[in-house]
Write an enzyme that holds these catalytic residues in place. Structure first.
Site, PDB file in Angstrom:
ATOM      1  N   ASP A  44      -2.577  10.446   3.185  1.00 13.18           N
ATOM      2  CA  ASP A  44      -3.950  10.276   3.524  1.00 13.18           C
ATOM      3  C   ASP A  44      -4.732  11.295   4.372  1.00 13.18           C
ATOM      4  OD1 ASP A  44      -6.310   9.146   3.675  1.00 13.18           O
ATOM      5  OD2 ASP A  44      -5.729   7.467   5.009  1.00 13.18           O
ATOM      6  N   ARG A  50      -7.509  -0.208   1.391  1.00 14.32           N
ATOM      7  CA  ARG A  50      -8.048  -1.873   0.787  1.00 14.32           C
ATOM      8  C   ARG A  50      -8.447  -1.520  -0.545  1.00 14.32           C
ATOM      9  NH1 ARG A  50     -12.407  -1.823   5.390  1.00 14.32           N
ATOM     10  NH2 ARG A  50     -10.582  -0.747   6.595  1.00 14.32           N
ATOM     11  N   ASP A  94       1.600   6.483   5.517  1.00  9.24           N
ATOM     12  CA  ASP A  94       0.553   5.631   4.891  1.00  9.24           C
ATOM     13  C   ASP A  94       1.106   5.019   3.718  1.00  9.24           C
ATOM     14  OD1 ASP A  94      -1.804   4.472   5.683  1.00  9.24           O
ATOM     15  OD2 ASP A  94      -2.908   5.784   4.596  1.00  9.24           O
ATOM     16  N   ASP A 152     -11.826   7.292   4.023  1.00 10.35           N
ATOM     17  CA  ASP A 152     -10.847   6.861   4.478  1.00 10.35           C
ATOM     18  C   ASP A 152     -10.426   5.631   4.872  1.00 10.35           C
ATOM     19  OD1 ASP A 152      -8.370   7.662   5.968  1.00 10.35           O
ATOM     20  OD2 ASP A 152      -9.615   7.879   7.853  1.00 10.35           O
ATOM     21  N   GLU A 168      -9.589   3.768   2.143  1.00  2.69           N
ATOM     22  CA  GLU A 168      -8.808   3.781   0.936  1.00  2.69           C
ATOM     23  C   GLU A 168      -7.847   2.673   0.573  1.00  2.69           C
ATOM     24  OE1 GLU A 168      -5.524   5.059   2.935  1.00  2.69           O
ATOM     25  OE2 GLU A 168      -7.697   5.556   3.141  1.00  2.69           O
ATOM     26  N   LYS A 205      -9.710  13.424   8.017  1.00  4.80           N
ATOM     27  CA  LYS A 205      -9.227  13.214   9.356  1.00  4.80           C
ATOM     28  C   LYS A 205      -9.248  14.458   9.985  1.00  4.80           C
ATOM     29  CE  LYS A 205      -6.146   9.307   7.780  1.00  4.80           C
ATOM     30  NZ  LYS A 205      -6.571   8.044   8.435  1.00  4.80           N
ATOM     31  N   LYS A 215       0.900  -1.169   0.168  1.00  8.74           N
ATOM     32  CA  LYS A 215      -0.079   0.051   0.085  1.00  8.74           C
ATOM     33  C   LYS A 215       0.794   1.345  -0.199  1.00  8.74           C
ATOM     34  CE  LYS A 215      -2.943   2.751   3.003  1.00  8.74           C
ATOM     35  NZ  LYS A 215      -3.581   2.660   4.390  1.00  8.74           N
TER      36      LYS A 215
END
Length: 429
Positions: A201, A282, A219, A278, A280, A208, A196
């Site tokens: 993010d 996956r 991230d 959020d 995202e 967030k 990933k």
């Protein structure tokens, strides 16, 4: 205590004897005119933890240390990685040249530097390029790679990476790298690593709060970790054909960003309703897993800073692992213990695939509640399991709960830890 200027190289010894008077006999550290001594007791895990704690304390005395006496590779690695700061300005001299240690520290330094860099410097394209450049430098004759960027992703059907990244002015990228030391272009692929790579993010429209966004340069820790692991395995003589897939995107808000209620259709025909922008990670990993499956490898291993739920479950000293392949899960646990990178298995069953229902699509990407609700880490893993073949046989998912610390701890400096690179590298070799 001996007064030492900050630029003095401090000699560090280890001992299995208690600290002498007037130092606390049960304490881990003593200092005299020769330098500092770390006093070890307990099992290997306890000893390595004591070394890290001592290294953190000693880092307040000097930025330069020299390991003296009989240190093994794991002990030296524990000290070197704890005796540092987020900018990697500390130096450690090791008495004897240890190739395994040298390789591990090189991979660790690459991974930490990449994760700790600013999100301005590490765009999706920059992440892919830096990973490919570093690996190519380690083995130029055996590595080739391609990138699919921006609108090309949509044309190729990699809709998850495209949708998550389309809100940014800096385009999303899918890196597909092939390490093939066999010399045979038809050689089977042993393992595909998937990472990933969300370079920043914001949470998207499920935005967030500022305090939750501050550390979100980390991230892309999954992409950095699998890259570091492959590099370490290559340096250690990896002989199996291995592929690396990085799913790189910025999750930002704009008039072109994906929204709650959107439905993404994947290459395997599965439709996914977005109920949380959020969640995202996956969504991009699903593309990576589908791409990995095309190569029909023996194993697929993904790594991601995927869920806060994993961090709540195992804390910041462990990574969480998931697999429906019991033999692979047991192997991963055994290897994690061998290389002293704590990991812990969390539940993953077939029913976890169905824990994020949607009336409009085959599944949602989460539950429409804070943190995805109860069992959020397992539900995320269940979502990913929809995108791997053979009901998850040969697939391992690593949720990197221990990848990053916003501030220094008693065992690690602030920032990236690179925990997981040694475990994954040993799984490859």
């Amino acid at each position: 205590m001996v007064d030492r200027p900050n630029d003095t190289t401090l000699s560090i010894f280890i001992s299995n004897s208690p600290a002498p008077a007037p130092w606390n006999a049960n304490g881990p550290l003593s200092i005299d005119s020769d330098g500092a001594t770390i006093h070890l007791s307990g099992d290997t895990s306890e000893q390595l933890r004591a070394i890290k704690q001592a290294a953190r304390k000693l880092s307040s005395l000097t930025r330069s240390a020299s390991l003296q006496g009989d240190w093994n590779t794991d002990q030296s690695f524990a000290f070197c990685t704890a005796f540092n700061d987020a900018r990697q300005t500390y130096k450690v001299q090791v008495a004897e040249q240890d190739v395994q240690l040298k390789n591990a520290l090189a991979a660790h330094a690459f991974t930490v530097e990449l994760i700790n860099d600013t999100p301005q410097n590490v765009s999706p394209e920059a992440l892919a390029q830096r990973a490919a450049k570093w690996l190519s430098g380690l083995s130029p004759e055996y590595i080739s790679y391609t990138t699919i960027t921006g609108e090309e992703l949509l044309e190729a059907g990699w809709n998850g990476v495209y949708e998550v990244g389309r809100g940014s002015d800096r385009p999303p990228v899918l890196l597909d790298l092939d390490y093939n030391p066999t010399g045979n272009p038809d050689a089977p692929v042993n393992t595909v690593l998937v990472g990933k790579g969300i370079t920043f993010d914001s949470g998207g429209y499920s935005i967030k709060p500022s305090e939750g966004m501050l550390a979100m340069k980390c991230d892309m820790g999954g992409a950095a970790t699998v890259t570091g692991a492959l590099g370490l395995a290559i340096m250690n003589g990896l002989a199996e054909r291995t592929r690396l897939i990085l799913c790189c995107a910025e999750n930002l808000i704009s008039g072109h960003a994906y929204k709650l209620g959107d439905i993404i259709t994947y290459k395997n025909g599965l439709t996914v309703e977005v109920v949380n922008t959020d969640a995202e990670g996956r969504l991009v990993l699903a593309d990576g897993l589908l791409k990995a499956s095309e190569y029909q490898p023996k194993r697929i291993i993904d790594a991601a800073t995927l869920t806060g739920a994993a961090h709540v479950a195992v804390g910041n000293h462990y990574n969480a692992i998931f697999s429906r392949d019991t033999a692979l899960r047991a192997l991963a646990m055994d290897v994690a213990e061998q290389v002293n990178e704590p990991a812990w298995p969390l539940p993953l069953e077939a029913f976890h695939q169905h824990n994020c229902p949607s009336p409009y699509a085959d599944t949602a990407n989460s539950r429409p509640q804070k943190g995805g609700g109860a069992g959020g880490a397992s539900n995320a893993a269940g979502f990913l399991s929809r995108f791997v073949p053979d009901e998850g046989k040969g697939w391992l998912h690593v949720d990197l709960a221990a990848a990053f610390n916003s501030s220094a701890t008693d065992t690690q400096p602030a920032g990236a830890t690179a925990q997981g690179i040694r475990m994954l590298a040993k799984l490859l070799n």
